[in-house]
Design an enzyme around this catalytic site. Structure first.
Site, mmCIF file in Angstrom:
data_model
loop_
_atom_site.group_PDB
_atom_site.id
_atom_site.type_symbol
_atom_site.label_atom_id
_atom_site.label_comp_id
_atom_site.label_asym_id
_atom_site.label_seq_id
_atom_site.Cartn_x
_atom_site.Cartn_y
_atom_site.Cartn_z
ATOM 1 N N LYS A 30 0.846 -1.199 0.000
ATOM 2 C CA LYS A 30 0.000 0.000 0.000
ATOM 3 C C LYS A 30 0.878 1.244 0.000
ATOM 4 C CE LYS A 30 0.846 1.342 4.436
ATOM 5 N NZ LYS A 30 1.442 2.638 4.852
ATOM 6 N N ASP A 172 -2.687 -1.188 10.564
ATOM 7 C CA ASP A 172 -2.881 -1.276 9.118
ATOM 8 C C ASP A 172 -3.574 -2.563 8.682
ATOM 9 O OD1 ASP A 172 -1.756 1.171 8.597
ATOM 10 O OD2 ASP A 172 0.198 0.393 8.002
#
Length: 337
Positions: A30, A172
């Site tokens: 990401k 996350d």
């Protein structure tokens, strides 16, 4: 949700007997297109507002695990460590310290199933780089295991339970479990989807590791304290700008190249100043990306990976070649929808 290959019916026979779970799971990296950092909370975490996008860069988890039906005792009293005899093979990380191993332990404790076997993580995402590789591996293992325990006779885990387990593994991990582009708030675990254009990127890979804790400590030293109300106002204004972009993109009023340039205008990472103090060369990498034609360049997360957003994939390709000539290790990537 973390992307993964769908197992065949033969992979998960409907039987209470021990089941062989064999699967290849995909765990994407990401980037943070926005990272606003607010005041420290009483629990020690910082309030954040982040716009996060998954990439086509990914790790692969090769799973070969036997799942035994629930043990003959209450899941609440089950010793998760004793129920997980899985070797997680990952370069540079001990098996039991790996977040993927911890994800299997969490599923074992929640369902009563036992896991035994091997998981090999084929790493393509650099570690400690701000790209979320360890968190993504954990989300893939969690989602895969949660799907596999049902035909093995374990208790099904609903979406809320999986999200709770993911949040316990790291801030996350819920993002990777959810999949797609997300707006993250709170400590990063409160998520709302956002639709953004696919973005051609060039990642400048790190030459060093950078501790998130050290970056946040340096941030606190530089910025000092902020009132929660002030941060909420700042975050609301920033989110409003991203939602306007989303509406224009979904409504097809923006060509792809214009939308990429608009994303570049909105990008910001409040941790960059503190990271530059710890690794001064990061600023030179950002300047290099901008000089190679990126509409904007920025550090992802707490770093030290830097990335540039380009209006066209061809421009990112040209920049990749030039970065190599300048002695920098870079990698082309693209955000996923």
């Amino acid at each position: 949700m973390t992307t993964r290959e769908t197992p065949s019916a033969s992979s998960f026979p409907s039987s209470p007997a021990p089941l062989r779970w064999r699967q290849r799971l995909t765990a994407p990296a990401k980037v943070n297109l926005l990272l606003l950092v607010g005041p420290r909370r009483p629990d020690g975490y910082h309030e954040v507002l982040s716009v996060m996008a998954p990439l086509d860069l990914h790790d692969t988890l090769v799973v070969d695990v036997e799942i035994s039906p629930p043990l003959q005792r209450r899941a609440a009293s089950l010793e998760a460590g004793a129920a997980v005899e899985v070797e997680v093979v990952c370069p540079g990380v001990d098996s039991e310290l790996n977040l993927a191993h911890q994800a299997l332990r969490a599923v074992a404790a929640a369902t009563g199933c036992a896991f035994r076997g091997r998981v090999e993580i084929i790493k393509r995402i650099p570690t400690a780089a701000g790209l979320g590789g360890g968190s993504s591996d954990a989300a893939a293992a969690l989602a895969g295991a949660a799907a596999a325990v049902r035909p093995a006779g374990g208790r099904a885990l609903n979406g809320d339970e999986q999200r709770r387990l993911a949040a316990g593994l790291g801030a996350d991990v819920p993002f990777f479990l959810a999949g797609g582009c997300q707006v993250a708030s709170g400590i990063g675990t409160d998520l709302e989807p956002i639709v953004l254009p696919p973005l051609p990127l060039l990642l400048v890979l790190p030459e060093e590791e950078l501790s998130s804790a050290a970056v946040y400590r340096a941030y606190d030293e530089i910025v000092g304290s902020e009132q929660p109300e002030s941060f909420q106002q700042r975050a609301a204004r920033a989110l409003g700008d991203w939602r306007v972009l989303e509406q224009a993109w979904v409504g097809r009023s923006l060509p792809a190249e214009t939308a990429c340039r608009r994303v570049a205008q909105l990008m910001s990472n409040y941790l960059e100043r503190s990271a530059y103090r710890l690794v001064p060369d990061l600023l030179f990498r950002r300047v290099m990306l901008e000089g190679l034609g990126a509409g904007a360049a920025m550090m992802s997360g707490s770093g030290p990976s830097m990335f540039g957003v380009f209006a066209k994939a061809a421009l990112a390709g040209d920049a990749h070649l030039e970065a190599g000539e300048l002695g920098r290790t870079s990698l082309r990537a693209r955000t996923l929808p």
